[in-house]
Design a protein around this motif. Structure first.
Motif, PDB file in Angstrom:
ATOM      1  N   UNK A   1      47.492  48.037  46.740  1.00 39.41           N
ATOM      2  CA  UNK A   1      47.760  48.396  45.447  1.00 39.41           C
ATOM      3  C   UNK A   1      46.390  47.823  44.466  1.00 39.41           C
ATOM      4  N   UNK A   2      45.791  46.770  44.687  1.00 39.02           N
ATOM      5  CA  UNK A   2      44.767  46.257  44.115  1.00 39.02           C
ATOM      6  C   UNK A   2      43.392  46.270  44.983  1.00 39.02           C
ATOM      7  N   UNK A   3      42.454  47.129  44.509  1.00 45.01           N
ATOM      8  CA  UNK A   3      41.168  47.357  45.351  1.00 45.01           C
ATOM      9  C   UNK A   3      40.382  45.841  45.447  1.00 45.01           C
ATOM     10  N   UNK A   4      40.458  45.158  44.239  1.00 41.08           N
ATOM     11  CA  UNK A   4      39.918  44.053  44.119  1.00 41.08           C
ATOM     12  C   UNK A   4      39.974  43.142  45.147  1.00 41.08           C
ATOM     13  N   UNK A   5      41.248  42.971  45.900  1.00 45.29           N
ATOM     14  CA  UNK A   5      41.311  42.258  47.055  1.00 45.29           C
ATOM     15  C   UNK A   5      40.677  42.712  48.441  1.00 45.29           C
TER      16      UNK A   5
ATOM     17  N   UNK B   1      37.517  42.938  48.411  1.00 47.49           N
ATOM     18  CA  UNK B   1      36.204  42.132  48.362  1.00 47.49           C
ATOM     19  C   UNK B   1      36.364  40.720  47.604  1.00 47.49           C
ATOM     20  N   UNK B   2      37.882  40.250  47.673  1.00 47.07           N
ATOM     21  CA  UNK B   2      38.104  38.975  47.074  1.00 47.07           C
ATOM     22  C   UNK B   2      39.016  38.325  47.881  1.00 47.07           C
ATOM     23  N   UNK B   3      39.155  36.910  47.733  1.00 48.90           N
ATOM     24  CA  UNK B   3      39.975  36.241  48.261  1.00 48.90           C
ATOM     25  C   UNK B   3      40.841  35.374  47.258  1.00 48.90           C
ATOM     26  N   UNK B   4      42.014  35.042  47.594  1.00 48.92           N
ATOM     27  CA  UNK B   4      42.891  34.417  46.709  1.00 48.92           C
ATOM     28  C   UNK B   4      44.163  33.480  47.271  1.00 48.92           C
ATOM     29  N   UNK B   5      44.477  32.587  46.380  1.00 48.54           N
ATOM     30  CA  UNK B   5      45.917  31.798  46.693  1.00 48.54           C
ATOM     31  C   UNK B   5      46.715  31.601  45.461  1.00 48.54           C
ATOM     32  N   UNK B   6      47.583  31.512  45.602  1.00 49.95           N
ATOM     33  CA  UNK B   6      48.609  31.095  44.307  1.00 49.95           C
ATOM     34  C   UNK B   6      49.433  29.839  44.471  1.00 49.95           C
ATOM     35  N   UNK B   7      49.572  29.034  43.518  1.00 47.46           N
ATOM     36  CA  UNK B   7      50.118  27.791  43.613  1.00 47.46           C
ATOM     37  C   UNK B   7      51.437  27.575  42.607  1.00 47.46           C
ATOM     38  N   UNK B   8      52.521  27.030  43.094  1.00 46.41           N
ATOM     39  CA  UNK B   8      53.482  26.409  42.176  1.00 46.41           C
ATOM     40  C   UNK B   8      53.406  24.978  41.978  1.00 46.41           C
ATOM     41  N   UNK B   9      53.704  24.250  41.156  1.00 41.96           N
ATOM     42  CA  UNK B   9      53.967  23.083  40.709  1.00 41.96           C
ATOM     43  C   UNK B   9      55.126  22.763  40.186  1.00 41.96           C
TER      44      UNK B   9
ATOM     45  N   UNK C   1      40.749  36.946  35.712  1.00 41.88           N
ATOM     46  CA  UNK C   1      41.227  37.737  36.968  1.00 41.88           C
ATOM     47  C   UNK C   1      40.206  37.846  37.844  1.00 41.88           C
ATOM     48  N   UNK C   2      40.523  38.902  38.510  1.00 39.18           N
ATOM     49  CA  UNK C   2      39.423  39.264  39.791  1.00 39.18           C
ATOM     50  C   UNK C   2      38.085  39.720  39.307  1.00 39.18           C
ATOM     51  N   UNK C   3      38.120  40.620  38.079  1.00 40.93           N
ATOM     52  CA  UNK C   3      37.040  41.483  37.826  1.00 40.93           C
ATOM     53  C   UNK C   3      37.210  41.632  36.133  1.00 40.93           C
ATOM     54  N   UNK C   4      36.322  41.983  35.569  1.00 42.40           N
ATOM     55  CA  UNK C   4      36.056  42.521  34.416  1.00 42.40           C
ATOM     56  C   UNK C   4      37.322  43.264  33.382  1.00 42.40           C
ATOM     57  N   UNK C   5      37.805  43.923  34.301  1.00 40.08           N
ATOM     58  CA  UNK C   5      39.055  44.717  33.668  1.00 40.08           C
ATOM     59  C   UNK C   5      40.293  43.787  33.656  1.00 40.08           C
ATOM     60  N   UNK C   6      40.407  42.683  34.290  1.00 36.99           N
ATOM     61  CA  UNK C   6      41.589  41.925  34.335  1.00 36.99           C
ATOM     62  C   UNK C   6      41.568  41.101  33.073  1.00 36.99           C
TER      63      UNK C   6
END
Length: 376
Positions: free
Chosen positions: A48-52, A54-62, A127-132
């Motif tokens: 669903x997200x083309x930015x992924x 060419x990108x890498x990502x992780x999410x974290x919860x505290x 976000x990942x890109x200028x449009x985020x």
């Protein structure tokens, strides 16, 4: 910090908790606008997200005492590194309770991720890109958020500054009172500019007629903003994704396009009715009933938002905006629109800010990204 536990988001259940945390944090705040949960889930889906691509990502919860007290996402846009030579860890989706140990633990996670990838700088929220969505609110906490702007408590920037992060970029936003009647000079100037440069405002009878201009709009965005710092071109995959995702929401009366004598697009503006209150009523879910509020927002609203505006560099500062505003005024007056709110504009982007000078703009929000050079 021994009471703060950081856990990476791994399962879909974790992701739902990650998405819903700010809804709980801001549940009593009248200015917070929750996103749609399914839209947020799509952000982390490669299909669903083309930015992924060419990108890498992780999410974290505290967690503190087994309760979620914060969240953060960290990202590396490899395209940005390859095309602009900019290497940094972007952090975003950052929310936390008013506890400095929590914000410190979250930022430390971004620093750790940067070190793991041999990167010396972190910057966010973005976000990942200028449009985020990008930029932490630093002014305008008492204003209703828009669906394209980040909202946060007043203590957020204070926490980051105390941790040593410094201003990187700043955006400003304006509110314009929509005129019942355009000033006579704008009417005359609009006609003069159209004649001088052989331009015309396009008329659309239905959404299907807009389709051939969607790709040129994004290409024109690149031309408009390519001189700004850190701007990365919009990929063909992104254009396709935005077209499929948002085109169904667009009302032909909220789109203005200006073309030259050869039918080349030289300027465009996309406005939309404000969906902020509809999103508040939806509280993350479009179905089974919230779609009705969106439908009503499109039909009966006194507020609209500028989402995108593009003007080819050759036509900037030549009065083309008078044609855009004339068209917008004609289209939206009948809908009862009284206020227009601009999208966030980089403070350095005077070419865009000058567009509003004849419409009594009120600067009502500011936001900024913060950065930290890890080796300093």
């Amino acid at each position: 910090m021994e009471n703060i536990i950081i856990k990476q988001v791994v399962t879909e259940s974790d992701l739902i908790k990650f998405i819903k945390f700010p809804m709980e944090l801001y549940k009593n705040n009248p200015n917070f606008v929750p996103p749609l949960i399914n839209d947020e889930k799509d952000i982390w889906n490669k299909d669903e997200n083309p930015a992924l691509l060419y990108s890498q990502a992780k999410q974290f919860l505290a967690y503190k005492n087994d309760k979620i007290v914060g969240r953060i996402a960290v990202m590396i846009n490899n395209k940005e590194a390859q095309e602009l030579g900019i290497k940094k860890v972007r952090f975003g989706w950052i929310d936390f309770i008013d506890d400095e140990e929590v914000s410190k633990a979250l930022i430390n996670e971004a620093i750790k991720y940067a070190k793991e990838n041999q990167i010396d700088k972190i910057e966010g929220p973005m976000g990942f890109t200028n449009l985020d969505k990008a930029g932490m609110l630093i002014f305008g906490f008492d204003k209703l958020a828009t669906m394209i702007g980040i909202y946060n408590f007043e203590y957020y920037p204070k926490h980051l500054e105390k941790l040593g992060l410094v201003k990187e970029k700043e955006w400003v936003e304006f509110e314009l009172q929509f005129p019942d009647v355009l000033p006579e000079k704008i009417e005359k100037f609009s006609a003069l500019i159209a004649q001088k440069y052989k331009l015309r405002t396009l008329k659309f009878n239905n959404k299907k007629e807009i389709l051939p201009y969607v790709e040129p709009m994004f290409k024109l965005l690149d031309e408009t903003y390519k001189s700004l710092s850190t701007y990365t071109p919009i990929s063909d995959e992104q254009i396709k994704s935005y077209k499929e995702k948002y085109f169904s929401f667009i009302d032909k009366d909220y789109i203005t396009c200006v073309a030259d004598e050869n039918d080349n697009l030289v300027a465009f503006a996309i406005t939309m009715p404000s969906y902020s209150k509809a999103l508040q009523k939806a509280n993350g879910k479009l179905f089974p009933f919230a779609w009705w509020h969106f439908l009503q927002a499109g039909k009966k609203n006194d507020r609209a938002n500028f989402y995108l505006i593009g003007i080819h560099p050759e036509y900037q500062r030549r009065g083309v905006t008078s044609m855009i505003f004339k068209s917008i005024q004609m289209n939206l007056k009948s809908k009862g629109i009284k206020f227009l709110e601009t999208n966030p504009e980089l403070e350095e982007n005077k070419n865009v800010q000058v567009l509003w000078q004849d419409y009594h703009p009120v600067h009502h929000k500011s936001r900024r990204t913060y950065s930290l050079n890890i080796n300093d």
